[in-house]
Design a protein around this motif. Sequence first.
Motif, PDB file in Angstrom:
ATOM      1  N   LYS A  70      46.353  -6.029  68.455  1.00  0.00           N
ATOM      2  CA  LYS A  70      46.277  -5.039  67.638  1.00  0.00           C
ATOM      3  C   LYS A  70      46.712  -5.033  66.380  1.00  0.00           C
ATOM      4  O   LYS A  70      47.040  -3.977  65.925  1.00  0.00           O
ATOM      5  CB  LYS A  70      45.948  -3.583  68.651  1.00  0.00           C
ATOM      6  N   GLU A  72      47.044  -4.315  62.330  1.00  0.00           N
ATOM      7  CA  GLU A  72      46.439  -2.930  60.837  1.00  0.00           C
ATOM      8  C   GLU A  72      45.575  -3.403  60.443  1.00  0.00           C
ATOM      9  O   GLU A  72      46.063  -4.778  60.333  1.00  0.00           O
ATOM     10  CB  GLU A  72      47.760  -2.356  60.397  1.00  0.00           C
ATOM     11  N   LEU A  73      44.590  -2.458  59.993  1.00  0.00           N
ATOM     12  CA  LEU A  73      43.710  -3.191  58.425  1.00  0.00           C
ATOM     13  C   LEU A  73      43.634  -3.764  58.016  1.00  0.00           C
ATOM     14  O   LEU A  73      43.328  -5.230  58.091  1.00  0.00           O
ATOM     15  CB  LEU A  73      42.680  -1.840  58.771  1.00  0.00           C
ATOM     16  N   CYS A  92      42.646  -5.611  71.602  1.00  0.00           N
ATOM     17  CA  CYS A  92      40.744  -4.516  70.646  1.00  0.00           C
ATOM     18  C   CYS A  92      40.347  -3.841  71.646  1.00  0.00           C
ATOM     19  O   CYS A  92      39.295  -3.335  70.659  1.00  0.00           O
ATOM     20  CB  CYS A  92      40.567  -5.441  69.741  1.00  0.00           C
ATOM     21  N   PRO A 177      33.737  -3.161  65.765  1.00  0.00           N
ATOM     22  CA  PRO A 177      35.551  -3.551  65.426  1.00  0.00           C
ATOM     23  C   PRO A 177      35.383  -2.796  64.093  1.00  0.00           C
ATOM     24  O   PRO A 177      34.861  -2.912  63.228  1.00  0.00           O
ATOM     25  CB  PRO A 177      35.965  -4.923  65.629  1.00  0.00           C
ATOM     26  N   ASP A 178      36.460  -2.130  63.325  1.00  0.00           N
ATOM     27  CA  ASP A 178      37.211  -1.469  62.370  1.00  0.00           C
ATOM     28  C   ASP A 178      36.975  -2.664  61.616  1.00  0.00           C
ATOM     29  O   ASP A 178      36.453  -2.310  60.402  1.00  0.00           O
ATOM     30  CB  ASP A 178      38.238  -1.018  62.420  1.00  0.00           C
ATOM     31  N   TYR A 179      37.518  -3.817  62.138  1.00  0.00           N
ATOM     32  CA  TYR A 179      37.732  -4.908  60.794  1.00  0.00           C
ATOM     33  C   TYR A 179      36.970  -5.337  60.384  1.00  0.00           C
ATOM     34  O   TYR A 179      36.667  -5.757  59.226  1.00  0.00           O
ATOM     35  CB  TYR A 179      38.419  -6.175  61.657  1.00  0.00           C
ATOM     36  N   CYS A 180      35.166  -4.789  60.897  1.00  0.00           N
ATOM     37  CA  CYS A 180      33.614  -5.187  60.664  1.00  0.00           C
ATOM     38  C   CYS A 180      33.625  -5.176  59.007  1.00  0.00           C
ATOM     39  O   CYS A 180      32.494  -4.878  58.924  1.00  0.00           O
ATOM     40  CB  CYS A 180      33.181  -5.205  61.383  1.00  0.00           C
ATOM     41  N   ALA A 181      34.100  -3.515  58.704  1.00  0.00           N
ATOM     42  CA  ALA A 181      34.494  -3.221  57.439  1.00  0.00           C
ATOM     43  C   ALA A 181      34.518  -3.232  56.484  1.00  0.00           C
ATOM     44  O   ALA A 181      34.976  -3.200  55.328  1.00  0.00           O
ATOM     45  CB  ALA A 181      35.239  -1.912  57.459  1.00  0.00           C
TER      46      ALA A 181
END
Length: 303
Positions: A70, A72-73, A92, A177-181
Amino acid sequence: MGLLLGAPIFDENDENILSNMGIDLMKYFNKYIYVSADIEYNNSKIEATSLGQELLNVPENCKEISTCEKPELSYFNDKFFKPCIPVKLIGCIDHWPAKTKWTNLDYFIKIAGERTIPVEIGAHYVHENWTQKLMTMREFIMNYVCKEYDEESQRGYLAQHTLFDQLPQLRDDIIIPDYCALTDDDETNVEPEINAWFGPKGTLSPLHYDPKHNLLTQVIGSKQIILFSPDDSSYLYPYDDKLLFNTSQVDPISPNLKDYPEFGKAIKWYCVLKPGEMLYIPPKWWHHVVSLEKSFSVSFWWR
Ligand SMILES: O=C(O)CCC(=O)C(=O)O
């Protein structure tokens, strides 16, 4: 066709009438047709978890992909996204409803058993016997996912299908998933393209690359993945063909070095993706994917 492709058609209250029609039809089938026809598929116990997992031959001299829990971004951005380095991410998707709901294949039959889906039949998409068929989700699960195969050429694979547009109920079981931002500097972020990859043990996606960032997420079962950097593309012998220019002619599990002598110079990266894990595959990284048991993966492709 709208029901198959998941085309949204909204009424004046902003309700997606086509999906709702699909949901109502499934309720009708479950309530009337199969009860009176006495087909007990809803009670059958078809477990999707971990049946006879066995690893294929690990190719020699592989580098192992690193694992990160997991991140951090900003850490993911600096260490992996910006420099385009593949990494396995764990922990995740623990909060995804799919993690529990999808472990029983009856779930798919219950909500979508009579819906039509496109299935790839054959060893893999460059095999001469490869073809595609439309069939119901129930037929696919009963005749292809739950089948023991003695011949590789007959495998059925629901591959690279936008199933979640077609079945919004399943879309509710997963979370982007937030990573796609994260985006490359010159791109504006748009929603990722989400594809389903659902099949029995032994499905094979030949060595190929895609132009986008990818988080290949393993919900059920496990997959073996071999990767190569775009820096090694010149050793990978892509097909000289308009459609297959991004696919290698080499089988990285048992390469034919007589026909493809330069392949030996390419550096192999390796990982086994287990349930709950996701692999970040940067754009243009070559990947070869084999399922080691019944498997359901979800890929998020974004720029
Ligand atoms: O899981 C597979 O069989 C292939 C997945 C893939 O190629 C992708 O996500 O781009």
